[in-house]
Design a protein around this motif. Structure first.
Motif, mmCIF file in Angstrom:
data_model
loop_
_atom_site.group_PDB
_atom_site.id
_atom_site.type_symbol
_atom_site.label_atom_id
_atom_site.label_comp_id
_atom_site.label_asym_id
_atom_site.label_seq_id
_atom_site.Cartn_x
_atom_site.Cartn_y
_atom_site.Cartn_z
ATOM 1 N N MET A 1 36.302 29.451 32.822
ATOM 2 C CA MET A 1 37.645 29.226 32.299
ATOM 3 C C MET A 1 37.639 29.638 30.842
ATOM 4 S SD MET A 1 39.834 25.672 32.148
ATOM 5 C CE MET A 1 38.594 24.882 31.127
ATOM 6 N N SER A 2 38.633 30.397 30.421
ATOM 7 C CA SER A 2 38.697 30.895 29.041
ATOM 8 C C SER A 2 40.033 30.525 28.417
ATOM 9 C CB SER A 2 38.514 32.411 29.017
ATOM 10 O OG SER A 2 39.505 33.051 29.804
ATOM 11 N N SER A 3 40.000 30.433 27.102
ATOM 12 C CA SER A 3 41.232 30.144 26.362
ATOM 13 C C SER A 3 41.121 30.725 24.956
ATOM 14 C CB SER A 3 41.487 28.636 26.285
ATOM 15 O OG SER A 3 42.685 28.357 25.595
ATOM 16 N N GLY A 4 42.215 31.277 24.480
ATOM 17 C CA GLY A 4 42.234 31.867 23.150
ATOM 18 C C GLY A 4 43.542 32.603 22.929
ATOM 19 N N LEU A 5 43.543 33.567 22.035
ATOM 20 C CA LEU A 5 44.731 34.386 21.790
ATOM 21 C C LEU A 5 44.800 35.469 22.863
ATOM 22 C CD1 LEU A 5 44.673 34.720 17.901
ATOM 23 C CD2 LEU A 5 46.275 33.402 19.286
ATOM 24 N N HIS A 6 45.699 35.294 23.807
ATOM 25 C CA HIS A 6 45.933 36.266 24.874
ATOM 26 C C HIS A 6 47.358 36.783 24.685
ATOM 27 C CE1 HIS A 6 42.634 35.215 27.930
ATOM 28 N NE2 HIS A 6 42.385 34.508 26.836
ATOM 29 N N ARG B 1 51.240 36.796 18.097
ATOM 30 C CA ARG B 1 50.373 36.519 19.247
ATOM 31 C C ARG B 1 50.310 35.019 19.510
ATOM 32 N NH1 ARG B 1 47.446 40.775 16.683
ATOM 33 N NH2 ARG B 1 46.203 39.277 15.499
ATOM 34 N N GLN B 2 50.197 34.658 20.788
ATOM 35 C CA GLN B 2 50.169 33.262 21.192
ATOM 36 C C GLN B 2 48.913 32.974 22.034
ATOM 37 O OE1 GLN B 2 52.614 30.992 20.218
ATOM 38 N NE2 GLN B 2 53.280 32.723 18.961
ATOM 39 N N PHE B 3 48.669 31.698 22.231
ATOM 40 C CA PHE B 3 47.518 31.295 23.030
ATOM 41 C C PHE B 3 47.808 31.480 24.515
ATOM 42 C CE2 PHE B 3 46.289 29.238 19.134
ATOM 43 C CZ PHE B 3 44.901 29.324 19.164
ATOM 44 N N GLY B 4 46.743 31.866 25.231
ATOM 45 C CA GLY B 4 46.803 32.000 26.677
ATOM 46 C C GLY B 4 45.511 31.484 27.287
ATOM 47 N N TYR B 5 45.324 31.761 28.558
ATOM 48 C CA TYR B 5 44.138 31.261 29.240
ATOM 49 C C TYR B 5 43.797 32.188 30.396
ATOM 50 C CZ TYR B 5 47.812 29.461 32.300
ATOM 51 O OH TYR B 5 48.916 29.345 33.106
ATOM 52 N N GLY B 6 42.634 31.946 31.000
ATOM 53 C CA GLY B 6 42.207 32.758 32.130
ATOM 54 C C GLY B 6 41.196 32.040 32.995
ATOM 55 N N PHE B 7 41.090 32.468 34.238
ATOM 56 C CA PHE B 7 40.087 31.983 35.187
ATOM 57 C C PHE B 7 39.491 33.199 35.884
ATOM 58 C CE2 PHE B 7 43.328 28.701 34.827
ATOM 59 C CZ PHE B 7 42.569 27.557 34.591
ATOM 60 N N HIS B 8 38.167 33.181 36.064
ATOM 61 C CA HIS B 8 37.518 34.317 36.698
ATOM 62 C C HIS B 8 36.409 33.850 37.640
ATOM 63 C CE1 HIS B 8 39.447 36.350 33.285
ATOM 64 N NE2 HIS B 8 39.444 37.418 34.075
ATOM 65 N N LEU B 9 36.321 34.509 38.787
ATOM 66 C CA LEU B 9 35.222 34.336 39.729
ATOM 67 C C LEU B 9 34.446 35.644 39.734
ATOM 68 C CD1 LEU B 9 33.795 32.699 41.994
ATOM 69 C CD2 LEU B 9 35.380 33.782 43.601
ATOM 70 N N SER B 10 33.136 35.571 39.438
ATOM 71 C CA SER B 10 32.348 36.783 39.236
ATOM 72 C C SER B 10 31.080 36.755 40.080
ATOM 73 C CB SER B 10 31.967 36.947 37.760
ATOM 74 O OG SER B 10 33.102 36.895 36.934
ATOM 75 N N TYR B 11 30.588 37.948 40.383
ATOM 76 C CA TYR B 11 29.310 38.128 41.083
ATOM 77 C C TYR B 11 28.399 38.979 40.207
ATOM 78 C CZ TYR B 11 25.941 40.339 44.197
ATOM 79 O OH TYR B 11 24.784 40.824 44.755
ATOM 80 N N SER B 12 27.182 38.498 39.983
ATOM 81 C CA SER B 12 26.204 39.218 39.162
ATOM 82 C C SER B 12 24.996 39.575 40.007
ATOM 83 C CB SER B 12 25.756 38.359 37.970
ATOM 84 O OG SER B 12 26.841 38.049 37.131
ATOM 85 N N TYR B 13 24.550 40.803 39.858
ATOM 86 C CA TYR B 13 23.357 41.295 40.543
ATOM 87 C C TYR B 13 22.404 41.843 39.477
ATOM 88 C CZ TYR B 13 20.375 44.377 43.303
ATOM 89 O OH TYR B 13 19.302 44.992 43.859
#
Length: 477
Positions: A33-38, A51-63
């Protein structure tokens, strides 16, 4: 919009395919989960964009290709917001219903509009990780990302528009005619924004902590910078004489819009394969080998006795034993009863202890009884166990279906990679002892787990001595 959905589907399919493909290296699923100036970054000809604050969610796969370098992909979403404020007067030439030309004037007094956009993100990045201690490490990433606008809207939030009609031929300016769209306007407007996908460079730097063999938690910072223009330049006016409000991003006030996001993130990643790091004997570089999932090592019988405060008892050969589930070690039945002061229990149920043991069972008993400890930074045993080595070697030579997995361990002194190397050299030493006694090399494989699997917490020198060890596991072909 249909081609964007296809891009999302292709990206997600690649992500799923990669996540289920079994390999012999570290693989992780991460959720953060991320948050900052988006925001969407742009300049207004006659105003300011904030600029205003926003957020994000990510599902990732690492190899991971090796212990340090890997690739990551995934799917996620982020919300971006920008607020714009206008203070200026616009004018356009128009024709009224009677065919007379006039100048449509629109004065913006602290006119405010916010733009909200939800993007679907598909990243692809190169990752680097390095352990800085037993459980702490750093994780860095650099790559590219496509962000596809799933929903983009605007909404006016304040200020005033004042519209007038100026007829130069008569030098007359008409005002306060609401039936003709002239006068003071404070109406709230909402609508959709047409945006292109964003192609961005992405970077992140995280610190992670190994909670368990399978779970890491991490936190750090990130930055996404879009290179392409999100809008197709248009020459519309913000508010038309017919009462249509087009929005700031569709007007001639803005020529270029970029995606910009940076801030802090927290997440958790799960190892999804059953692997351990080890050092390659041939190259000395970090490799990965696939092993059985660790469920706690088997303590040598001597260690069990020591933990229970039992002094070593002189016993004969361990041909007939009664198994006791005590940290995985096998102790002679008579010895356990005698040393723990347990009186034999008379029972009508008779347990046979005269069952003939298989060669593999005998080999396991011998390997469990071998207490193979090492001094600090040494690859030679603190106490030689020639008799056990000889018995074990005889069994192996007579039963070549038996194989040994020889695993080297260390305490937590020195860095991660040094301990991996020392652990491997200790395993090599034990293997060489058995080769000297005639055991074929193909019956043995060696591995280092370094400081990853201590028997005891490394809080004292006494515990560290016990962690500097080699384990011998007996397996069949």
């Amino acid at each position: 919009m249909k081609k964007y959905k296809i891009q999302v589907l292709i990206g997600f399919s690649l992500f799923v395919f990669g996540s289920v493909k079994a390999q012999k290296t570290d693989q992780f699923l991460s959720l953060d989960m991320s948050s900052g100036l988006h925001s969407m970054q742009y300049s207004l000809q006659n105003g300011k964009a904030k600029r205003q604050f926003g957020y994000g969610f990510h599902l990732s796969y690492s190899y991971f290709l090796n212990s340090h370098w890997g690739v990551q992909t995934g799917i996620g979403m982020q919300k971006c917001r920008t607020e714009a404020t206008l203070n200026y007067q616009s004018s356009t030439s128009e024709i009224d219903s009677d065919g007379d030309s006039y100048e449509f004037r629109n004065r913006f007094d602290n006119w405010q509009e916010k733009q909200d956009v939800f993007f679907v993100d598909i990243p692809l990045s190169l990752q680097y990780q390095k352990m800085l201690g037993k459980k702490f490490g750093i994780l860095a990433g650099l790559g590219a990302q496509i962000s596809i606008p799933a929903q983009a809207t605007y909404e006016t939030t304040g200020g005033e528009m004042v519209t007038t009609a100026y007829y130069s031929q008569w030098n007359v300016e008409l005002y306060d005619l609401p039936q003709h769209g002239l006068g003071s306007i404070t109406t709230k407007y909402k609508g959709d924004i047409s945006l292109n996908p964003s192609y961005s460079a992405i970077a992140e730097l995280d610190g992670f902590y190994q909670v368990s063999e399978k779970i890491d938690v991490y936190a750090g910072c990130y930055c996404n910078y879009g290179f392409n223009n999100l809008i197709s330049p248009e020459k519309k006016i913000i508010y038309q004489p017919d009462g249509v409000y087009n929005g700031i991003l569709a007007s001639d006030q803005v020529s270029k819009v970029n995606l910009l996001a940076f801030g802090l993130k927290v997440g958790v990643r799960f190892r999804i394969n059953k692997v351990r790091r080890r050092i390659s004997k041939k190259t000395g570089s970090m490799n990965e080998v696939q092993t059985a999932e660790y469920s706690g090592s088997l303590l040598p019988a001597g260690s069990v006795k020591e933990e229970l405060g039992i002094e070593s008892a002189k016993t004969g050969s361990m041909n007939e034993v009664q198994t006791t589930e005590h940290s995985g070690s096998l102790l002679p039945a008579d010895s356990v009863k005698e040393e723990l002061d347990i009186e034999p229990v008379k029972s009508e149920i008779k347990t046979s202890v005269n069952k003939e043991e298989t060669p593999i069972e005998k080999a396991r008993q011998i390997s469990d009884s071998m207490n193979l400890e090492f001094s600090f930074n040494s690859i030679e045993l603190t106490k030689e166990q020639d008799s056990n080595f000889q018995i074990l070697s005889n069994l192996l030579k007579e039963n070549q279906e038996i194989q040994l997995q020889i695993i080297g361990h260390t305490c937590n002194i020195a860095d991660y990679e040094t301990n991996m190397i020392v652990g491997l050299k200790r395993a090599e030493y034990v293997k060489s002892k058995l080769i000297e006694l005639g055991v074929p090399p193909f019956q043995m494989e060696i591995e280092s787990r370094g400081l990853n699997e201590p028997l005891f917490e490394n809080t004292s020198e006494e515990n560290r001595v016990k962690n500097r060890r080699v384990e011998i596991k007996v397996i069949s072909k």
